[in-house]
Structure formats: structure tokens, C-alpha cells
Scaffold this motif. Structure first.
Motif, PDB file in Angstrom:
ATOM      1  N   ASN A 248       0.733  -1.194  -0.105  1.00  0.00           N
ATOM      2  CA  ASN A 248       0.175  -0.149  -0.059  1.00  0.00           C
ATOM      3  C   ASN A 248       0.872   1.082   0.018  1.00  0.00           C
ATOM      4  N   ASN A 249       2.135   1.156  -0.576  1.00  0.00           N
ATOM      5  CA  ASN A 249       2.859   2.434  -0.759  1.00  0.00           C
ATOM      6  C   ASN A 249       2.912   2.944  -2.216  1.00  0.00           C
ATOM      7  N   ASP A 250       3.228   4.198  -2.406  1.00  0.00           N
ATOM      8  CA  ASP A 250       3.345   4.544  -3.627  1.00  0.00           C
ATOM      9  C   ASP A 250       4.940   4.741  -3.990  1.00  0.00           C
ATOM     10  N   PRO A 251       5.582   3.674  -4.799  1.00  0.00           N
ATOM     11  CA  PRO A 251       6.955   3.726  -4.621  1.00  0.00           C
ATOM     12  C   PRO A 251       7.471   4.811  -5.606  1.00  0.00           C
ATOM     13  N   GLU A 252       6.707   5.285  -6.540  1.00  0.00           N
ATOM     14  CA  GLU A 252       6.921   6.358  -7.623  1.00  0.00           C
ATOM     15  C   GLU A 252       7.181   7.764  -6.880  1.00  0.00           C
ATOM     16  N   ASN A 253       6.865   8.157  -5.710  1.00  0.00           N
ATOM     17  CA  ASN A 253       6.959   9.314  -4.947  1.00  0.00           C
ATOM     18  C   ASN A 253       8.385   9.609  -4.657  1.00  0.00           C
ATOM     19  N   PRO A 254       9.148  10.714  -5.192  1.00  0.00           N
ATOM     20  CA  PRO A 254      10.384  11.113  -4.712  1.00  0.00           C
ATOM     21  C   PRO A 254      10.295  11.550  -3.190  1.00  0.00           C
ATOM     22  N   MET A 255      11.494  11.889  -2.816  1.00  0.00           N
ATOM     23  CA  MET A 255      11.830  12.098  -1.424  1.00  0.00           C
ATOM     24  C   MET A 255      11.197  13.480  -0.948  1.00  0.00           C
ATOM     25  N   LYS A 256      10.702  13.653   0.227  1.00  0.00           N
ATOM     26  CA  LYS A 256      10.201  14.815   0.772  1.00  0.00           C
ATOM     27  C   LYS A 256      11.132  15.548   1.479  1.00  0.00           C
ATOM     28  N   THR A 257      10.950  16.849   1.701  1.00  0.00           N
ATOM     29  CA  THR A 257      11.630  17.618   2.490  1.00  0.00           C
ATOM     30  C   THR A 257      10.895  17.781   3.966  1.00  0.00           C
ATOM     31  N   ARG A 258      11.757  17.510   5.110  1.00  0.00           N
ATOM     32  CA  ARG A 258      11.151  17.604   6.265  1.00  0.00           C
ATOM     33  C   ARG A 258      12.230  17.770   7.394  1.00  0.00           C
ATOM     34  N   ALA A 259      12.104  17.850   8.755  1.00  0.00           N
ATOM     35  CA  ALA A 259      12.780  18.085   9.645  1.00  0.00           C
ATOM     36  C   ALA A 259      12.231  17.347  10.842  1.00  0.00           C
ATOM     37  N   ARG A 260      13.367  16.778  11.887  1.00  0.00           N
ATOM     38  CA  ARG A 260      12.966  16.201  13.059  1.00  0.00           C
ATOM     39  C   ARG A 260      14.346  16.719  13.965  1.00  0.00           C
ATOM     40  N   PHE A 261      13.885  16.350  15.479  1.00  0.00           N
ATOM     41  CA  PHE A 261      14.668  16.712  16.626  1.00  0.00           C
ATOM     42  C   PHE A 261      15.619  15.569  16.622  1.00  0.00           C
ATOM     43  N   THR A 277      18.783  20.447  18.846  1.00  0.00           N
ATOM     44  CA  THR A 277      19.425  20.049  17.691  1.00  0.00           C
ATOM     45  C   THR A 277      18.518  19.223  16.915  1.00  0.00           C
ATOM     46  N   GLY A 278      18.840  19.122  15.496  1.00  0.00           N
ATOM     47  CA  GLY A 278      18.113  18.241  14.800  1.00  0.00           C
ATOM     48  C   GLY A 278      18.619  18.251  13.347  1.00  0.00           C
ATOM     49  N   TRP A 279      17.995  17.385  12.517  1.00  0.00           N
ATOM     50  CA  TRP A 279      18.244  17.243  11.126  1.00  0.00           C
ATOM     51  C   TRP A 279      17.208  17.465  10.381  1.00  0.00           C
ATOM     52  N   ALA A 280      17.570  17.804   9.136  1.00  0.00           N
ATOM     53  CA  ALA A 280      16.546  18.059   8.055  1.00  0.00           C
ATOM     54  C   ALA A 280      16.945  17.090   6.665  1.00  0.00           C
ATOM     55  N   GLN A 281      15.728  16.598   6.088  1.00  0.00           N
ATOM     56  CA  GLN A 281      16.032  15.920   5.029  1.00  0.00           C
ATOM     57  C   GLN A 281      15.707  16.909   3.915  1.00  0.00           C
ATOM     58  N   VAL A 282      16.427  16.798   2.772  1.00  0.00           N
ATOM     59  CA  VAL A 282      16.544  17.646   1.806  1.00  0.00           C
ATOM     60  C   VAL A 282      15.935  16.979   0.598  1.00  0.00           C
ATOM     61  N   GLY A 283      14.622  17.073   0.343  1.00  0.00           N
ATOM     62  CA  GLY A 283      13.708  16.333  -0.755  1.00  0.00           C
ATOM     63  C   GLY A 283      13.671  17.014  -2.023  1.00  0.00           C
ATOM     64  N   ILE A 284      13.098  16.544  -2.859  1.00  0.00           N
ATOM     65  CA  ILE A 284      13.006  17.020  -4.392  1.00  0.00           C
ATOM     66  C   ILE A 284      12.666  18.425  -4.402  1.00  0.00           C
ATOM     67  N   SER A 285      11.903  19.138  -3.324  1.00  0.00           N
ATOM     68  CA  SER A 285      11.621  20.413  -3.377  1.00  0.00           C
ATOM     69  C   SER A 285      12.527  21.329  -3.186  1.00  0.00           C
ATOM     70  N   GLY A 286      13.880  20.888  -2.256  1.00  0.00           N
ATOM     71  CA  GLY A 286      14.948  21.516  -1.847  1.00  0.00           C
ATOM     72  C   GLY A 286      14.609  22.075  -0.472  1.00  0.00           C
ATOM     73  N   LEU A 287      15.505  22.941   0.178  1.00  0.00           N
ATOM     74  CA  LEU A 287      15.566  23.223   1.536  1.00  0.00           C
ATOM     75  C   LEU A 287      15.752  24.957   1.643  1.00  0.00           C
ATOM     76  N   LYS A 288      14.809  25.602   1.981  1.00  0.00           N
ATOM     77  CA  LYS A 288      15.083  27.191   2.159  1.00  0.00           C
ATOM     78  C   LYS A 288      15.289  27.519   3.573  1.00  0.00           C
ATOM     79  N   LYS A 289      14.660  26.791   4.503  1.00  0.00           N
ATOM     80  CA  LYS A 289      14.820  26.926   6.095  1.00  0.00           C
ATOM     81  C   LYS A 289      14.389  26.077   6.919  1.00  0.00           C
ATOM     82  N   VAL A 290      14.723  25.765   8.243  1.00  0.00           N
ATOM     83  CA  VAL A 290      14.078  24.932   9.115  1.00  0.00           C
ATOM     84  C   VAL A 290      13.842  25.863  10.196  1.00  0.00           C
ATOM     85  N   GLN A 291      12.706  25.469  10.979  1.00  0.00           N
ATOM     86  CA  GLN A 291      12.055  26.437  11.909  1.00  0.00           C
ATOM     87  C   GLN A 291      11.631  25.482  13.228  1.00  0.00           C
TER      88      GLN A 291
END
Length: 411
Positions: A248-261, A277-291
Motif C-alpha cells: 500500500n505504498n506509492d513507490p513512485e513518489n520522490p523524497m520529501k523535505t522534512r525536519a526532526r529533532f 538540535t535536529g536534522w532536516a532531509q532535503v527532498g525534491i523541493s529543496g530546503l529554504k529554512k528550518v524552523q
């Protein structure tokens, strides 16, 4: 620092310029404002590349080879001296290739190394599950573009997709994934090709980590990057036939941009400053900032704002490229890659797409009570996480919100 005790972006960039934007404590001394010891200590503990022995591997296909002894790995063809790759036309479609690679003509390790002498690429890329909260590992990959192997078969007619399969146990189907042929043959400018990878962090990939050869698909989640790859099939079937789609996954989806602690505290004394502190994943949409945001529980959250768009979000400085990349690289030094400037050795841009970055912030004390700590990304199009894709099974993208209790008693 600003009035909230946060290291400003300008100050952070100046902070890193003294030593090629390193993370080490010694390089924090060039700041024009005092750097809190807590912040320096937290930054010094961050690790970029994941050592191989801590790279988590998910065996969805139940291949059962990750812990096999050497002799059994040889028996199933999962050591460099025994590995081979079959590349053929799909016998159930009308695809035609002039020179299939199979049997005694299959691609062996030495054949792959000869291709590597001419065509190898090296790049940074994160690996995670479509529905995983945290990355399995952040790695430096080296491999041969899959197109170089496909071209050896001289495809002639009716090839629209390829699918590729892993080693599998007796009476078990192979775990497999698929790609459009066009995605294998070419990639957008500045992006990395689909590769048959044979190195992680400049070390040969052991079977315990999906080796000796695995596929790595830039921009995709881990289900596309099949481990223990043994077979590639060229087909005229236009449909995706990924094993992960059956879950039940959509394997065609590209990686998303997101943040976690990484280290959000659960309890702290009232009035005591603390570090996030945390990390942010840089997906297909790129990363402008973390908040990040701090929201008291006594203020109920509006039900018409499920994505917390109206929270008191503040920018968290994104750390620059590390001087010590970790991951077992000799001296922590990053070797030349297709993403770095050959003159300086630095990434050609930062953040790099389909990798991670770290962020850090120092906060002053809070009054006693319970709070939500949240973090999010803003992508290069100005979209705030979890937008633009909020549906499940297309890549985990839920806001990371944790509870913080601030107590009056000292401890």
C-alpha cells in the motif's frame, strides 16, 4: 544572539568562515558574540555520515543473507569473487535486446570494476523508508551508472521499463523494484544517475549492508534501492511492478523535505537555558529554512489549523558542511565526489538535495509548565511542512512535535 537567545543566521555564517564552516568547537571561537557552551557541546556531538556498522538495513524481501557466514555468502553469489548480474529481456513481453548478459556471459565483479575505471560516480545520499520517521543511514556512495550496464545488452525494440531483483530465499519471490527506462538512461542537470553501487563511505559494501552490489536511485526512498541485486530485466510492460506497492505504498513518489529533532529534552528545570538540535532531509523541493516553535499546553491549539501554520515559528540556523564527515572516512575527510568542487573539496551547493543537514538552536529558560516543541522545514518553493504532500504512504512527512515539561524544582 537575538533577544530569544538564538544564534543569528548572520552570526552563524561568520562563525563557520574561519575553518571552512567546520562543526568543531575550536571553530566557534571566531563568532562576534559569545557562543553558549551548551550549544558548542551539542554541535560537537553531531555526526554526519553513518558508520557502516550502524547503518540500519531493512530486509523486506526476507532474503535472510545479512548474517550468513562467508562460505554461505559465496554459495549464493554474494561476495565479490562470486557475484554476477543477469541482464536480460523480459521473456513475458516482446522486448528485444541483442546481447543479453546471462549464464557464462553474465556481468561479473571484474566486468563491473572495468566499467568503474571509466564511469564511476561518487555522491552523498540519505537512505530511508517511505514510512520511516528517521533515516536508516546517511552515506557516501560509489558506483557505476546502471545505464552503462544496460547499454551492454544493446536494447533494440519495445523496452519501456526495467525491473531489478534481489537475492531471495528458496520458495520466496524476489524483492524487486522498477524504473522507467528514461530514468536510467538520463537524469536532470546537476542530479546523480541511478547506479550499481559497490562502495559505502569509501569501503566495499559488505553483504550485511546489501552488498557486494546494490542499486541506489537518487531522489527515491529505500524501496527503489534494492540490496543484493542479482537480476535486471528490460520489459515493455509500462506499469510499475514494485514489491513495495503491494504494501500500500506509492513507490513512485520522490523524497520529501522534512525536519526532526535529535535531542529535544523531555524535562528541564524552570529558567534553565537549553539546546535543540535536529536534522532536516532535503527532498525534491529543496530546503529554504528550518524552523522551531515552543507552544504552551495551556493555550489550546485551534482545530482549524492541523498543520500548526499559525504557531510562533522561528528560524533555526542550518549548520554548514562539516570538516569531519565521519562515517569511517580516513581522517573524516570527504574524497572527491560528483557534488564537490575539485578545487576546494566543498559541496557545490548547500544543502545538497537528497541528503541531510543539521541544525541547532540555544533557547533561554522557560517558566514552569508543559509545552509542545515542534520543528518543520520550509522548502525552496516556500511550502511549509507537511505541505505539499500530506497523504500517508507517499513518504513520512508528519510534523515532529514532542512534549516538554518544565519543573520548578531544581535537580
Amino acid at each position: 544572539m537575538d533577544e530569544q537567545g538564538q544564534l543569528t543566521r548572520r552570526g552563524f555564517l561568520r562563525l563557520g568562515s574561519a575553518a571552512v564552516a567546520a562543526w568543531s568547537v575550536s571553530d566557534l571561537k571566531g563568532a562576534d558574540a559569545p557562543i553558549e557552551p551548551q550549544l558548542r557541546e551539542a554541535i560537537a556531538k553531531l555526526e554526519y555520515l553513518t558508520p557502516l556498522d550502524r547503518a540500519f538495513i531493512l530486509d523486506k524481501g526476507k532474503a535472510g543473507v545479512a548474517k550468513l557466514p562467508l562460505e554461505e555468502l559465496r554459495e549464493v553469489g554474494l561476495t565479490p569473487d562470486t557475484w554476477s548480474l543477469e541482464v536480460i529481456a523480459d521473456p513475458t513481453s516482446n522486448s528485444v535486446v541483442e546481447h543479453p548478459l546471462s549464464g557464462s556471459n553474465a556481468l561479473g565483479w571484474q566486468d563491473l570494476m572495468r566499467l568503474a575505471d571509466k564511469h564511476s560516480v561518487r555522491f552523498l545520499h540519505v537512505c530511508n523508508c517511505t514510512n520511516g520517521q528517521d533515516p536508516f543511514h546517511m552515506s557516501l556512495w560509489e558506483g557505476v551508472p546502471l545505464r552503462e550496464v544496460v547499454s551492454l545488452t544493446r536494447p533494440r525494440e519495445n523496452v519501456r521499463r526495467i525491473y531489478y531483483q534481489s537475492q531471495h530465499g528458496v520458495n520466496l519471490p524476489p524483492f524487486q523494484s522498477s524504473l522507467a527506462l528514461s530514468q536510467v538512461l538520463e537524469e536532470p542537470p546537476g542530479q546523480m544517475p541511478v547506479v550499481l553501487a559497490y562502495k559505502m563511505n569509501d569501503q566495499l559494501i559488505p553483504a550485511s549492508r546489501g552488498g557486494p552490489v546494490r542499486v541506489v536511485v537518487p531522489g527515491a526512498y529505500g524501496s527503489k534501492s534494492i540490496k543484493w541485486v542479482k537480476r535486471v530485466v528490460l520489459t515493455n510492460d509500462y506499469k510499475s511492478n514494485d514489491s513495495d506497492a503491494e504494501l500500500n505504498n506509492d513507490p513512485e513518489n520522490p523524497m520529501k523535505t522534512r525536519a526532526r529533532f535529535i535531542n529535544a529534552p523531555k524535562e528541564i528545570p524552570a529558567g534553565k537555558p537549553f539546546v535543540l538540535t535536529g536534522w532536516a532531509q532535503v527532498g525534491i523541493s529543496g530546503l529554504k529554512k528550518v524552523q522551531y516553535c515552543v507552544h504552551p499546553h495551556k493555550e489550546a491549539w485551534p482545530q482549524d489549523d492541523p498543520y500548526r501554520a499559525r504557531a510562533n515559528w522561528r528560524d533555526a540556523p542550518i549548520l554548514p558542511p562539516p570538516a569531519d564527515w565521519g562515517g569511517g572516512l580516513p581522517g573524516g575527510k570527504l574524497p572527491p565526489t560528483n557534488q564537490t568542487d575539485p578545487r576546494t573539496g566543498l559541496p557545490v551547493e548547500w544543502p545538497l538535495r537528497f541528503t541531510i543537514v543539521h541544525w541547532a538552536v540555544w533557547l533561554p529558560g522557560l517558566s514552569a509548565g508543559s509545552y509542545d516543541l515542534g520543528c518543520r522545514t520550509i522548502d525552496s518553493k516556500g511550502m511549509a511542512q507537511p505541505l505539499p504532500r500530506t497523504l500517508p504512504r507517499t513518504g513520512f512527512n508528519t510534523l515532529h512535535v514532542v512534549n516538554l515539561v518544565v519543573k520548578t524544582e531544581a535537580y
